[in-house]
Design a protein around this motif. Structure first.
Motif, PDB file in Angstrom:
ATOM      1  N   LYS A   1      51.827  74.271  72.807  1.00  0.00           N
ATOM      2  CA  LYS A   1      51.273  74.966  71.649  1.00  0.00           C
ATOM      3  C   LYS A   1      51.688  74.243  70.386  1.00  0.00           C
ATOM      4  O   LYS A   1      52.700  73.531  70.345  1.00  0.00           O
ATOM      5  N   SER A   2      50.906  74.455  69.335  1.00  0.00           N
ATOM      6  CA  SER A   2      51.222  73.817  68.051  1.00  0.00           C
ATOM      7  C   SER A   2      52.444  74.464  67.434  1.00  0.00           C
ATOM      8  O   SER A   2      52.834  75.576  67.785  1.00  0.00           O
ATOM      9  N   LEU A   3      53.038  73.723  66.491  1.00  0.00           N
ATOM     10  CA  LEU A   3      54.239  74.235  65.839  1.00  0.00           C
ATOM     11  C   LEU A   3      53.932  75.519  65.086  1.00  0.00           C
ATOM     12  O   LEU A   3      54.730  76.455  65.088  1.00  0.00           O
ATOM     13  N   ARG A   4      52.757  75.583  64.464  1.00  0.00           N
ATOM     14  CA  ARG A   4      52.382  76.778  63.705  1.00  0.00           C
ATOM     15  C   ARG A   4      52.251  77.992  64.626  1.00  0.00           C
ATOM     16  O   ARG A   4      52.720  79.093  64.316  1.00  0.00           O
ATOM     17  N   THR A   5      51.619  77.776  65.795  1.00  0.00           N
ATOM     18  CA  THR A   5      51.469  78.879  66.757  1.00  0.00           C
ATOM     19  C   THR A   5      52.824  79.327  67.279  1.00  0.00           C
ATOM     20  O   THR A   5      53.087  80.529  67.430  1.00  0.00           O
ATOM     21  N   ARG A   6      53.687  78.339  67.538  1.00  0.00           N
ATOM     22  CA  ARG A   6      55.007  78.689  68.049  1.00  0.00           C
ATOM     23  C   ARG A   6      55.812  79.487  67.026  1.00  0.00           C
ATOM     24  O   ARG A   6      56.480  80.458  67.374  1.00  0.00           O
ATOM     25  N   LEU A   7      55.717  79.066  65.740  1.00  0.00           N
ATOM     26  CA  LEU A   7      56.448  79.799  64.703  1.00  0.00           C
ATOM     27  C   LEU A   7      55.891  81.200  64.518  1.00  0.00           C
ATOM     28  O   LEU A   7      56.633  82.162  64.301  1.00  0.00           O
ATOM     29  N   SER A   8      54.551  81.326  64.626  1.00  0.00           N
ATOM     30  CA  SER A   8      53.929  82.646  64.498  1.00  0.00           C
ATOM     31  C   SER A   8      54.353  83.568  65.650  1.00  0.00           C
ATOM     32  O   SER A   8      54.703  84.731  65.452  1.00  0.00           O
ATOM     33  N   THR A   9      54.340  82.997  66.860  1.00  0.00           N
ATOM     34  CA  THR A   9      54.770  83.781  68.017  1.00  0.00           C
ATOM     35  C   THR A   9      56.240  84.146  67.910  1.00  0.00           C
ATOM     36  O   THR A   9      56.653  85.259  68.275  1.00  0.00           O
ATOM     37  N   LEU A  10      57.022  83.201  67.410  1.00  0.00           N
ATOM     38  CA  LEU A  10      58.447  83.470  67.241  1.00  0.00           C
ATOM     39  C   LEU A  10      58.683  84.635  66.285  1.00  0.00           C
ATOM     40  O   LEU A  10      59.530  85.485  66.520  1.00  0.00           O
ATOM     41  N   GLY A  11      57.889  84.698  65.219  1.00  0.00           N
ATOM     42  CA  GLY A  11      58.016  85.804  64.265  1.00  0.00           C
ATOM     43  C   GLY A  11      57.684  87.131  64.922  1.00  0.00           C
ATOM     44  O   GLY A  11      58.365  88.145  64.688  1.00  0.00           O
ATOM     45  N   LYS A  12      56.643  87.143  65.760  1.00  0.00           N
ATOM     46  CA  LYS A  12      56.280  88.393  66.445  1.00  0.00           C
ATOM     47  C   LYS A  12      57.375  88.829  67.415  1.00  0.00           C
ATOM     48  O   LYS A  12      57.708  90.011  67.511  1.00  0.00           O
ATOM     49  N   VAL A  13      57.924  87.842  68.159  1.00  0.00           N
ATOM     50  CA  VAL A  13      58.991  88.163  69.114  1.00  0.00           C
ATOM     51  C   VAL A  13      60.192  88.730  68.384  1.00  0.00           C
ATOM     52  O   VAL A  13      60.789  89.729  68.790  1.00  0.00           O
ATOM     53  N   TRP A  14      60.551  88.124  67.296  1.00  0.00           N
ATOM     54  CA  TRP A  14      61.727  88.576  66.558  1.00  0.00           C
ATOM     55  C   TRP A  14      61.492  89.953  65.924  1.00  0.00           C
ATOM     56  O   TRP A  14      62.383  90.795  65.910  1.00  0.00           O
ATOM     57  N   LYS A  15      60.271  90.150  65.409  1.00  0.00           N
ATOM     58  CA  LYS A  15      59.958  91.452  64.814  1.00  0.00           C
ATOM     59  C   LYS A  15      59.995  92.544  65.875  1.00  0.00           C
ATOM     60  O   LYS A  15      60.497  93.647  65.648  1.00  0.00           O
ATOM     61  N   ARG A  16      59.493  92.244  67.101  1.00  0.00           N
ATOM     62  CA  ARG A  16      59.493  93.211  68.188  1.00  0.00           C
ATOM     63  C   ARG A  16      60.921  93.524  68.633  1.00  0.00           C
ATOM     64  O   ARG A  16      61.257  94.661  68.977  1.00  0.00           O
ATOM     65  N   SER A  17      61.796  92.516  68.592  1.00  0.00           N
ATOM     66  CA  SER A  17      63.183  92.745  68.995  1.00  0.00           C
ATOM     67  C   SER A  17      63.913  93.628  67.996  1.00  0.00           C
ATOM     68  O   SER A  17      64.809  94.392  68.361  1.00  0.00           O
ATOM     69  N   LEU A  18      63.532  93.535  66.713  1.00  0.00           N
ATOM     70  CA  LEU A  18      64.180  94.373  65.703  1.00  0.00           C
ATOM     71  C   LEU A  18      63.800  95.833  65.861  1.00  0.00           C
ATOM     72  O   LEU A  18      64.584  96.737  65.535  1.00  0.00           O
ATOM     73  N   HIS A  19      62.620  96.087  66.358  1.00  0.00           N
ATOM     74  CA  HIS A  19      62.193  97.471  66.569  1.00  0.00           C
ATOM     75  C   HIS A  19      62.734  98.011  67.881  1.00  0.00           C
ATOM     76  O   HIS A  19      62.743  99.196  68.092  1.00  0.00           O
TER      77      HIS A  19
END
Length: 527
Positions: A509-527
């Motif tokens: 995956k592209s770096l942008r997609t990976r960073l976007s997915t990383l943000g979603k994963v981290w946001k989900r972990s905070l909830h």
């Protein structure tokens, strides 16, 4: 039932041996060690019938003046036998209105086995001069622990109408109660287990049924069917005059009701001779011998000529072999089956109590399975064997009985069940180890930041080498505290960090997609 809640509780037989004067059971002395007991030819012939490893099981290890280790004690017999006193006869009224039949009680014994929570009640009775149909009816009706139902008159089905244990002076000690429908119905409803007839309950005291509310340390439950395994020795006036139907009814006496019409199309009937008869000693001639063996697994019956002295000789004849070799043969096959059923029952109970969401339940399950696996290994190497004797007829009867009981199939089933549970525990342990390793890897990866930070102190980034000791200790403790907090945070978020590392490492995956997915994963972990 197991004694105690842990540790190393004493065996059941030791507890029974501690009974007082009112305890009717007394342990039999070892005939090989007690000099005051006779050792006759019948005992010798019994011993040499079996192979050495079977001899060790039944009689214990041989004595030697040279031992491999002085601290290694000689093994005793794995069988501990207790004999009951006070019961001299049994009076049976097979059907309502029939003339009672009185049988002599030869022996009543309890057999215990090392390493296995199994006990056998062995009752030996004798009687002379019975009509053939009465003998068949007696064999069919006696030896049932509880009624399977009741007829229209309220009598227990298949049971003897009345059974009475008698003392030497004729006093009635206990009476059967198979007609007490309310007792058995209420007991089964309350305990989800069948009760036991009063005369058997009396005989087994001080042992008590495990589900009952009665007090007692020695508690038992019946492991299988209510119909007790049966052995019979019958001397008839003329074996050659017995019809095939009577042979069938006698050989299938454990399963065929005396009043039932012969099921001529049943494979057990059509293949009776090939399935259940051992006719090596049956010639059907006047010269003889005319001795037939029947073995259905549940029943082992020998029928021979009452006029042949060798047949009913108690010291050297077939009767002596019946009371010594054959009873041990039959006992071993049923001991194998009972032990395997005990192992299966333990596993079912362990799985029933397992709650995968509770760590304590999983730990308890693991301990029970490993203990069962260990006991099964001891059973396999100490008690399980296919070859019993070098004598062809003994080995053939042993194999026949074992096959009809399905011991080999049951052994493989239990072995597979234990293997499956062991593999489950191993895979569960490996999964936990893998999870731990992943988390440690994540923590180690993110701890590199702290390692670099503390390394900077060693590069004199802060020139505090000449500073007072209190200042240097302050810097040290602050750095240690920050590093510890970072490691604690990494441990708490190790799963989320592991997911984040997996996302960042996905080079498809592209770096942008990976960073976007990383943000979603981290946001989900905070909830």
């Amino acid at each position: 039932m197991p004694l105690g809640n842990g540790g190393n509780p004493q065996p059941h037989w030791k507890l029974l041996a501690q009974g007082g004067e009112d305890n009717p059971w007394r342990r039999l002395e070892d005939r090989f060690q007690a000099g005051k007991l006779d050792f006759e030819e019948r005992h010798y012939k019994e011993f040499v019938t079996f192979l050495p490893y079977v001899q060790r099981f039944i009689y214990g290890e041989s004595h030697s003046h040279v031992a491999y280790d002085a601290d290694d004690p000689l093994g005793e017999s794995a069988i501990k036998i207790f004999r009951r006193r006070g019961v001299s006869a049994l009076r049976l009224e097979l059907r309502e209105g029939d003339t009672p039949v009185t049988l002599t009680v030869e022996h009543i014994e309890l057999w215990f086995f090392d390493d296995i929570n199994v006990a056998f009640l062995k009752v030996e009775l004798s009687v002379d001069d019975l009509p053939f149909y009465v003998a068949c009816d007696l064999l069919y009706r006696f030896g049932r622990a509880y009624p399977t139902g009741w007829d229209s008159d309220g009598h227990g089905k298949h049971n003897a109408h009345r059974a009475e244990w008698l003392s030497s002076d004729g006093t009635v000690l206990a009476v059967s109660d198979s007609a007490n429908q309310e007792k058995f119905l209420s007991y089964t409803r309350r305990h989800r287990s069948p009760g036991i007839c009063a005369h058997w309950d009396f005989l087994l005291r001080p042992l008590v049924l495990d589900p009952s509310e009665e007090a007692g340390n020695l508690r038992y439950r019946q492991i299988e069917y209510h119909r007790m395994p049966l052995m019979a020795f019958l001397a008839v006036d003329n074996p050659r005059s017995v019809s095939r139907e009577d042979w069938l009814r006698l050989g299938m006496v454990a399963t065929l009701h005396p009043d039932e019409a012969l099921p001529t199309h049943d494979p057990d009937v059509t293949e009776f001779e090939s399935r259940y008869c051992y006719d090596r000693f049956w010639t059907d001639t006047e010269a003889g011998p005319n001795t037939r063996f029947f073995c259905t697994g549940r029943a082992f019956i020998i029928v021979g000529d009452a006029h042949a002295d060798y047949f009913h000789d108690r010291k050297r004849g077939i009767l002596a072999q019946f009371r010594h070799q054959y009873v041990l043969l039959f006992m071993i096959t049923h001991f194998h089956r009972a032990s395997l059923l005990v192992f299966s029952d333990r596993m079912v109970d362990a799985v029933h109590d397992l709650d995968i969401h509770t760590p304590q339940s999983i730990s308890r399950f693991r301990r029970r399975i490993y203990a069962g696996f260990e006991a099964f290994l001891r059973f396999t190497h100490r008690y399980w064997f296919h070859e019993l004797s070098e004598r062809s007829h003994v080995q053939a009867l042993y194999r026949m009985c074992s096959e009809h009981l399905g011991n080999d199939v049951l052994y493989q089933d239990v072995k597979e069940e234990l293997r499956d549970m062991s593999q489950y525990l191993d895979s569960n342990a490996q999964r936990q180890q893998s999870t731990t390793i992943v988390r440690l890897t994540v923590v180690t990866t993110f701890s590199m930041v702290g390692t670099v930070a503390t390394g900077l102190l060693g590069m004199n980034l802060l020139a505090e080498a000449e500073a007072p000791i209190s200042t240097r200790l302050t810097y040290f403790f602050i750095t240690t505290l920050i590093t510890a907090l970072l490691m604690l945070l990494a441990i708490l978020k190790s799963k989320q960090l592991s997911d984040a590392m997996d996302v960042l490492a996905d080079d498809q995956k592209s770096l942008r997609t990976r960073l976007s997915t990383l943000g979603k994963v981290w946001k989900r972990s905070l909830h």
